[in-house]
Design an enzyme around this catalytic site. Sequence first.
Site: not given
Length: 160
Positions: A27, A87-88, A94, A97-98, A132
């Site tokens: 970030e 965070y992944v 892909g 996981i997120g 999201y």
Amino acid sequence: MTLTIRPARPDEAGLVLTFIRELAEFEELLHEVTANEGQLAQALFGPDPKVSCDIAEWDGAPAGFAVWFYTYSTFSGRHGIWLEDLYVRPEFRGKGIGKALIAGLAKRCIDEGLPRLAWWVLNWNEPSRVFYRSLGANAQSEWTVKRLDGEALRRLGESA
């Protein structure tokens, strides 16, 4: 390949801090990270923890995390969950996981009768914004985030 999501353990404050630093670097905010391992251990695992952390493992390897805490809405008179960090690691993206981390928090909301799960996303982070939206999350454009910190916080606090 197997995905496991579990609560962070008391001996993992260092791992949580590593994830925080990796997220902050992504970030472009690494310069703002002042937390240390001891602070995280106290916040997550001390006698009265106010924050929680879920760890995602892919085939046993630490792949990502979600740091969250309970909020409260005076309008609804009910608690909700605030997702502070998600965070992944790039090499694990892909793989769902997120989505699994957020889905686990959504399930917690449903199981506990909590009406909302909320978080922030940086305006420039379009891949996350798209992700999201794909989950059904809505942007709350009618609200603007405000923050007091540093000198402004000190001055105002001293005026009380």
